[in-house]
Design a protein around this motif. Structure first.
Motif, PDB file in Angstrom:
ATOM      1  N   PHE A  55      41.203  48.663  74.936  1.00  0.00           N
ATOM      2  CA  PHE A  55      41.289  47.188  76.173  1.00  0.00           C
ATOM      3  C   PHE A  55      41.397  48.396  77.364  1.00  0.00           C
ATOM      4  CE2 PHE A  55      41.098  44.749  72.087  1.00  0.00           C
ATOM      5  CZ  PHE A  55      40.036  43.734  72.978  1.00  0.00           C
ATOM      6  N   GLY A  56      41.623  49.672  77.357  1.00  0.00           N
ATOM      7  CA  GLY A  56      41.500  49.515  79.138  1.00  0.00           C
ATOM      8  C   GLY A  56      43.436  48.900  80.053  1.00  0.00           C
ATOM      9  N   VAL A  57      44.500  49.514  79.086  1.00  0.00           N
ATOM     10  CA  VAL A  57      45.809  49.236  79.637  1.00  0.00           C
ATOM     11  C   VAL A  57      46.475  50.464  79.338  1.00  0.00           C
ATOM     12  CG1 VAL A  57      47.842  48.150  78.685  1.00  0.00           C
ATOM     13  CG2 VAL A  57      45.625  46.611  78.047  1.00  0.00           C
ATOM     14  N   LYS A  58      46.479  50.981  80.807  1.00  0.00           N
ATOM     15  CA  LYS A  58      47.131  51.897  81.128  1.00  0.00           C
ATOM     16  C   LYS A  58      48.655  52.060  81.112  1.00  0.00           C
ATOM     17  CE  LYS A  58      47.406  55.323  84.569  1.00  0.00           C
ATOM     18  NZ  LYS A  58      46.910  55.982  86.333  1.00  0.00           N
ATOM     19  N   TYR A  59      49.665  51.209  80.637  1.00  0.00           N
ATOM     20  CA  TYR A  59      50.895  50.773  80.507  1.00  0.00           C
ATOM     21  C   TYR A  59      50.537  50.461  79.370  1.00  0.00           C
ATOM     22  CZ  TYR A  59      50.796  52.644  85.548  1.00  0.00           C
ATOM     23  OH  TYR A  59      50.413  53.941  86.509  1.00  0.00           O
ATOM     24  N   LEU A  60      51.510  51.221  78.719  1.00  0.00           N
ATOM     25  CA  LEU A  60      52.916  50.504  77.137  1.00  0.00           C
ATOM     26  C   LEU A  60      54.201  50.536  76.880  1.00  0.00           C
ATOM     27  CD1 LEU A  60      52.067  48.878  75.042  1.00  0.00           C
ATOM     28  CD2 LEU A  60      51.717  50.673  73.453  1.00  0.00           C
ATOM     29  N   THR A  61      54.907  49.417  77.066  1.00  0.00           N
ATOM     30  CA  THR A  61      56.326  49.715  76.977  1.00  0.00           C
ATOM     31  C   THR A  61      57.172  48.949  76.327  1.00  0.00           C
ATOM     32  OG1 THR A  61      56.352  49.722  79.654  1.00  0.00           O
ATOM     33  CG2 THR A  61      58.260  49.236  78.407  1.00  0.00           C
ATOM     34  N   LEU A  62      57.332  49.868  75.613  1.00  0.00           N
ATOM     35  CA  LEU A  62      57.606  49.238  73.880  1.00  0.00           C
ATOM     36  C   LEU A  62      59.599  48.739  73.585  1.00  0.00           C
ATOM     37  CD1 LEU A  62      55.336  51.458  71.179  1.00  0.00           C
ATOM     38  CD2 LEU A  62      55.108  49.218  72.721  1.00  0.00           C
ATOM     39  N   TYR A  63      59.642  47.772  73.279  1.00  0.00           N
ATOM     40  CA  TYR A  63      61.613  47.949  73.237  1.00  0.00           C
ATOM     41  C   TYR A  63      61.548  47.909  71.519  1.00  0.00           C
ATOM     42  CZ  TYR A  63      65.953  45.050  74.641  1.00  0.00           C
ATOM     43  OH  TYR A  63      66.890  44.907  74.452  1.00  0.00           O
ATOM     44  N   ALA A  64      62.478  49.264  71.519  1.00  0.00           N
ATOM     45  CA  ALA A  64      62.677  50.021  70.499  1.00  0.00           C
ATOM     46  C   ALA A  64      63.779  49.620  69.876  1.00  0.00           C
ATOM     47  CB  ALA A  64      61.675  51.511  70.281  1.00  0.00           C
ATOM     48  N   PHE A  65      64.898  49.852  70.965  1.00  0.00           N
ATOM     49  CA  PHE A  65      66.830  49.937  70.279  1.00  0.00           C
ATOM     50  C   PHE A  65      67.246  49.710  71.698  1.00  0.00           C
ATOM     51  CE2 PHE A  65      70.311  51.237  69.175  1.00  0.00           C
ATOM     52  CZ  PHE A  65      70.667  50.763  67.628  1.00  0.00           C
ATOM     53  N   SER A  66      67.484  48.183  71.556  1.00  0.00           N
ATOM     54  CA  SER A  66      68.502  47.566  72.472  1.00  0.00           C
ATOM     55  C   SER A  66      70.117  47.887  72.530  1.00  0.00           C
ATOM     56  CB  SER A  66      68.406  46.200  72.297  1.00  0.00           C
ATOM     57  OG  SER A  66      69.259  45.674  71.376  1.00  0.00           O
ATOM     58  N   THR A  67      70.732  47.846  73.471  1.00  0.00           N
ATOM     59  CA  THR A  67      72.335  47.725  73.079  1.00  0.00           C
ATOM     60  C   THR A  67      72.631  47.610  72.714  1.00  0.00           C
ATOM     61  OG1 THR A  67      72.021  46.752  75.500  1.00  0.00           O
ATOM     62  CG2 THR A  67      72.419  48.864  75.778  1.00  0.00           C
ATOM     63  N   GLU A  68      72.158  46.151  71.854  1.00  0.00           N
ATOM     64  CA  GLU A  68      72.896  45.545  71.101  1.00  0.00           C
ATOM     65  C   GLU A  68      72.398  45.594  69.479  1.00  0.00           C
ATOM     66  OE1 GLU A  68      73.023  43.442  75.194  1.00  0.00           O
ATOM     67  OE2 GLU A  68      70.992  44.442  73.632  1.00  0.00           O
ATOM     68  N   ASN A  69      71.794  46.216  69.744  1.00  0.00           N
ATOM     69  CA  ASN A  69      71.398  47.217  68.507  1.00  0.00           C
ATOM     70  C   ASN A  69      72.065  48.176  67.711  1.00  0.00           C
ATOM     71  OD1 ASN A  69      67.465  46.545  69.108  1.00  0.00           O
ATOM     72  ND2 ASN A  69      68.525  45.554  68.222  1.00  0.00           N
ATOM     73  N   TRP A  70      73.146  49.091  68.755  1.00  0.00           N
ATOM     74  CA  TRP A  70      74.349  49.389  68.537  1.00  0.00           C
ATOM     75  C   TRP A  70      75.042  49.095  67.359  1.00  0.00           C
ATOM     76  CZ3 TRP A  70      73.714  54.790  67.691  1.00  0.00           C
ATOM     77  CH2 TRP A  70      72.660  54.706  69.234  1.00  0.00           C
ATOM     78  N   LYS A  71      74.848  47.851  66.751  1.00  0.00           N
ATOM     79  CA  LYS A  71      76.522  46.598  66.194  1.00  0.00           C
ATOM     80  C   LYS A  71      75.608  46.408  64.686  1.00  0.00           C
ATOM     81  CE  LYS A  71      77.199  43.046  71.114  1.00  0.00           C
ATOM     82  NZ  LYS A  71      76.515  42.206  70.336  1.00  0.00           N
ATOM     83  N   ARG A  72      74.541  46.918  64.724  1.00  0.00           N
ATOM     84  CA  ARG A  72      73.234  47.495  63.246  1.00  0.00           C
ATOM     85  C   ARG A  72      74.454  48.091  62.392  1.00  0.00           C
ATOM     86  NH1 ARG A  72      67.254  46.803  64.405  1.00  0.00           N
ATOM     87  NH2 ARG A  72      67.823  44.143  65.771  1.00  0.00           N
TER      88      ARG A  72
END
Length: 243
Positions: A55-72
């Motif tokens: 589709f011609g999207v140049k920038y992709l940003t993925l939320y893979a691991f948050s600061t809160e995910n360290w609680k897992r």
């Protein structure tokens, strides 16, 4: 996400950011462990990168691991970090093929040393690519990012490098980890949740939002196309009135 795109238009977002949610619930529905959900989610990442090319999207940003995910649990965190290393090894040729630069935002120093090493190598290897940017948010929290930016600006004011009266929105933007990226045009969240969860709070000021009930591992070609189509129907006025 690159010059190889087969479909482009003014209605196509330049920058898509995604909150990838639902890996655990996807696995639970199938009687599988959470790590199986994360592996299926990694496959969805590959599909999404391919769709950005289409589709011609140049920038992709993925939320893979948050600061809160360290609680897992330590076991889930270890599995996620192992999967990240495997993903980098396996998908490096795809970044080369499409000339995509890898960028990391978040507290990379908190990640395990072997993962940091792989990330640094992938970042260095792709540094000269200019057809697209894949940004992965790891141990990332937007409030932390904004706080760090404010501290850096305050230090410059204290050192006489900057006048307080000259601090502007642009000043803050320039001190964020995303300073070299355009703000996201479209933010997608999977699995039916409808919140930002401390993701790109400053950058999302004028982003369009697309929420889907599909769990992230099920986010495929049709879901991506539906998000693009919905974005194309939106009127982006930025507070103004259309002429």
């Amino acid at each position: 996400m690159s010059d190889h795109a087969t479909t482009t238009s003014a209605a196509t977002p330049q920058h898509i950011a995604i909150i990838m949610d639902g890996n655990g619930r996807w696995a639970q529905q199938r009687g599988l462990g959470r790590s199986a959900g994360h592996r299926a989610g990694a496959d969805a990442v590959v599909r999404t990168i391919e769709n950005c090319q289409k589709f011609g999207v140049k920038y992709l940003t993925l939320y893979a691991f948050s600061t809160e995910n360290w609680k897992r649990s330590p076991s889930e965190i270890a599995a996620l970090m192992q999967l990240l290393g495997e993903f980098l090894d396996k998908q490096s040729p795809m970044l080369d093929k499409y000339r995509i630069r890898l960028k990391i935002i978040g507290e990379m120093e908190r990640l395990p040393a072997p993962v940091r090493k792989k990330l640094q190598e992938a970042i260095a290897k792709s540094a000269h690519y200019d057809a697209g940017v894949l940004t992965i948010a790891l141990s990332y929290g937007s409030r932390n990012e904004i706080t760090a930016a404010v501290k850096a600006i305050a230090q410059k004011v204290q050192d006489g490098q900057l006048k307080a009266a000259d601090v502007s929105e642009e000043t803050i933007t320039e001190h964020l980890q995303t300073a070299d990226l355009p703000d996201p045009d479209l933010i997608i969240r999977s699995a039916g949740e409808q919140r930002l969860s401390n993701f790109l709070l400053w950058q999302a000021s004028y982003a369009e939002f697309y929420f889907t009930t599909a769990f992230w591992p099920d986010f495929g070609d049709d879901e991506f196309a539906a998000a693009i189509a919905e974005y194309a129907r939106r009127q982006r006025r930025y507070g103004g009135v259309p002429s």
